[in-house]
Design a protein around this motif. Structure first.
Motif, mmCIF file in Angstrom:
data_model
loop_
_atom_site.group_PDB
_atom_site.id
_atom_site.type_symbol
_atom_site.label_atom_id
_atom_site.label_comp_id
_atom_site.label_asym_id
_atom_site.label_seq_id
_atom_site.Cartn_x
_atom_site.Cartn_y
_atom_site.Cartn_z
ATOM 1 N N ARG A 277 23.452 -25.756 132.630
ATOM 2 C CA ARG A 277 22.749 -24.551 132.799
ATOM 3 C C ARG A 277 23.019 -23.890 134.177
ATOM 4 N N LYS A 278 22.836 -24.827 135.144
ATOM 5 C CA LYS A 278 23.455 -24.499 136.585
ATOM 6 C C LYS A 278 24.950 -24.272 136.719
ATOM 7 N N GLN A 279 25.765 -25.062 135.930
ATOM 8 C CA GLN A 279 27.083 -24.647 136.113
ATOM 9 C C GLN A 279 27.435 -23.450 135.066
ATOM 10 N N TYR A 280 26.902 -22.974 134.036
ATOM 11 C CA TYR A 280 26.913 -21.880 133.419
ATOM 12 C C TYR A 280 26.631 -20.661 134.299
ATOM 13 N N GLU A 281 25.390 -20.825 134.779
ATOM 14 C CA GLU A 281 24.792 -19.651 135.606
ATOM 15 C C GLU A 281 25.892 -19.381 136.685
ATOM 16 N N GLN A 282 26.502 -20.446 137.387
ATOM 17 C CA GLN A 282 27.341 -20.314 138.333
ATOM 18 C C GLN A 282 28.492 -19.490 137.913
ATOM 19 N N THR B 98 24.861 -26.859 145.327
ATOM 20 C CA THR B 98 23.828 -26.110 145.449
ATOM 21 C C THR B 98 24.077 -24.968 144.554
ATOM 22 N N ASP B 99 25.135 -24.205 144.517
ATOM 23 C CA ASP B 99 25.589 -23.078 143.609
ATOM 24 C C ASP B 99 25.811 -23.394 142.038
ATOM 25 N N GLY B 100 25.991 -24.834 141.821
ATOM 26 C CA GLY B 100 25.958 -25.225 140.352
ATOM 27 C C GLY B 100 27.261 -25.765 140.003
ATOM 28 N N GLN B 101 28.436 -25.748 140.981
ATOM 29 C CA GLN B 101 29.563 -26.477 140.698
ATOM 30 C C GLN B 101 29.313 -27.889 140.471
ATOM 31 N N ASP C 157 37.777 -25.340 137.850
ATOM 32 C CA ASP C 157 38.324 -26.791 137.823
ATOM 33 C C ASP C 157 37.086 -27.771 137.620
ATOM 34 N N PRO C 158 35.900 -27.540 138.444
ATOM 35 C CA PRO C 158 34.824 -28.476 138.078
ATOM 36 C C PRO C 158 34.051 -28.253 136.942
ATOM 37 N N VAL C 159 34.488 -27.282 135.982
ATOM 38 C CA VAL C 159 33.650 -27.129 134.817
ATOM 39 C C VAL C 159 34.142 -28.323 133.927
ATOM 40 N N VAL C 160 35.420 -28.661 133.922
ATOM 41 C CA VAL C 160 35.890 -29.618 132.634
ATOM 42 C C VAL C 160 34.933 -30.885 132.707
ATOM 43 N N PRO C 161 34.352 -31.705 133.567
ATOM 44 C CA PRO C 161 33.462 -32.801 133.253
ATOM 45 C C PRO C 161 32.291 -32.221 132.627
ATOM 46 N N GLY C 162 31.879 -30.749 132.607
ATOM 47 C CA GLY C 162 30.757 -30.284 131.997
ATOM 48 C C GLY C 162 30.679 -30.372 130.576
ATOM 49 N N HIS C 163 32.254 -30.620 130.003
ATOM 50 C CA HIS C 163 32.217 -31.021 128.583
ATOM 51 C C HIS C 163 31.473 -32.270 128.375
ATOM 52 N N GLY C 164 31.563 -33.344 129.000
ATOM 53 C CA GLY C 164 31.096 -34.414 128.983
ATOM 54 C C GLY C 164 29.549 -34.406 129.218
ATOM 55 N N VAL C 165 29.084 -33.474 129.956
ATOM 56 C CA VAL C 165 27.702 -33.333 130.371
ATOM 57 C C VAL C 165 27.193 -32.907 128.968
ATOM 58 N N LEU C 166 27.618 -31.856 128.419
ATOM 59 C CA LEU C 166 27.059 -31.360 127.050
ATOM 60 C C LEU C 166 27.390 -32.457 125.861
ATOM 61 N N GLU C 167 28.163 -33.285 125.943
ATOM 62 C CA GLU C 167 28.265 -34.411 125.039
ATOM 63 C C GLU C 167 27.106 -35.327 125.002
#
Length: 324
Positions: free
Chosen positions: A95-100, A38-41, A70-80
């Motif tokens: 965007r949700k992960q960044y805002e978190q 819910t908070d974006g992680q 730690d949960p942000v690293v798969p976000g590299h793939g999200v942006l890819e």
């Protein structure tokens, strides 16, 4: 792989670098979005320390460990995948992960702590979220995100830098003002160097902080060269020749050197041959199942046992991609 967070992200980055297992990799990225909190992680939020059968004193109680980074690293793939497809589904998740990340209470000098609880800045965080922030800023046309990525690298580097050796300690604790983990651990130093080379492509060269990042990178890489073993490896504790020769830090330095050479911020005549020697020796670590041996397992540190782990495989693929 789904039970992991940052390790899975490193493996995804490696698979993207060599264009392998596209269907499986996209599944893992999509699953990370499907389980965004819910908070974006991403990827279920922090899963805590991965159970490898040991836990160092400095890691604390893993049942209370809830990482921001730690949960942000798969976000590299999200942006890819957003970059490849243009699908807003991926940009919305990023965007949700960044805002978190931007919602987290920082240290007094603005550093984002690695986890809930004590405010600690760990160099690990930088590879986890700085390239993500910078690339998000570029793709979403939000220059403040690029500014934040550069700022976080500089704050973490300032707090962890040792002016006497030119190396970096893995982590700093705000209260009491002390080093959370004070050795010069090779993967700890390499988290800084990999973060910088992975962030620089998304930072305009006329950005106020671009030259600062290049200077940090060049200085620490020149220092690191002094500690390379004749075998091609670096030791797990970088300045302790009695500590084991270790693969993940070594592979991360290969990735750093090769990417830095490709970007034109590291000198090929200086770093090319050490990088080749390191890659050559690491080739012999791959077992028949594709695992990369001699990797300091999670959560790492000077006393970590050596084994096979996803981040070792991910950084092997990232390093090897420059030699294909």
């Amino acid at each position: 792989m789904e039970q992991h967070d940052w390790e899975k992200g490193c493996a995804i980055n490696g698979l993207h670098a060599v264009d392998l297992h596209e269907e499986e990799t996209r599944y893992l990225v999509d699953r990370s979005i499907e389980t965004q909190t819910t908070d974006g992680q991403l990827t279920y939020g922090s899963l805590g320390l991965t159970p490898y059968g040991w836990e160092p004193d400095w890691a604390g109680d893993k049942n209370e460990y809830k990482s921001y980074a730690d949960p942000v690293v798969p976000g590299h793939g999200v942006l890819e995948y957003y970059d490849r497809t243009g699908e807003e589904y991926y940009l919305d998740a990023a965007r949700k992960q960044y805002e978190q990340l931007r919602s987290i209470e920082t240290t007094e000098d603005g550093g984002i702590p690695i986890s809930r609880g004590e405010k600690e800045l760990l160099l690990d965080s930088l590879y986890h979220f700085a390239p993500f922030m910078a690339r998000y800023g570029q793709l979403a046309d939000e220059p403040d995100a690029i500014d934040e990525a550069v700022f976080q690298i500089k704050v973490h580097a300032d707090r962890c830098h040792d002016p006497f050796s030119g190396l970096y300690r893995q982590g700093w604790r705000e209260s009491p003002n002390s080093f959370a983990q004070g050795t010069f651990w090779s993967r700890g130093v390499a988290w800084l160097t990999t973060a910088i080379v992975a962030t620089l492509p998304y930072v305009p060269e006329d950005h106020d902080g671009y030259d600062d990042l290049v200077e940090i990178l060049q200085n620490v890489c020149e220092t690191v060269l002094e500690y390379q073993d004749d075998s091609g490896f670096w030791h797990n504790t970088i300045d302790d020749e009695t500590s084991p020769l270790e693969a993940s830090g070594t592979l991360m330095f290969v990735y750093t050197f090769e990417e830095g050479i490709e970007q034109g911020v590291l000198d090929k005549d200086t770093f090319g041959e050490p990088s080749q020697r390191a890659m050559n020796v690491c080739k012999g670590l791959v077992n028949s199942q594709g695992g990369v041996r001699r990797v300091a397992v999670v959560p790492g540190g000077p006393e970590a046992p050596l084994g096979v782990a996803l981040h070792g495989q991910g950084f092997f693929l990232l390093a090897a991609s420059y030699f294909l």
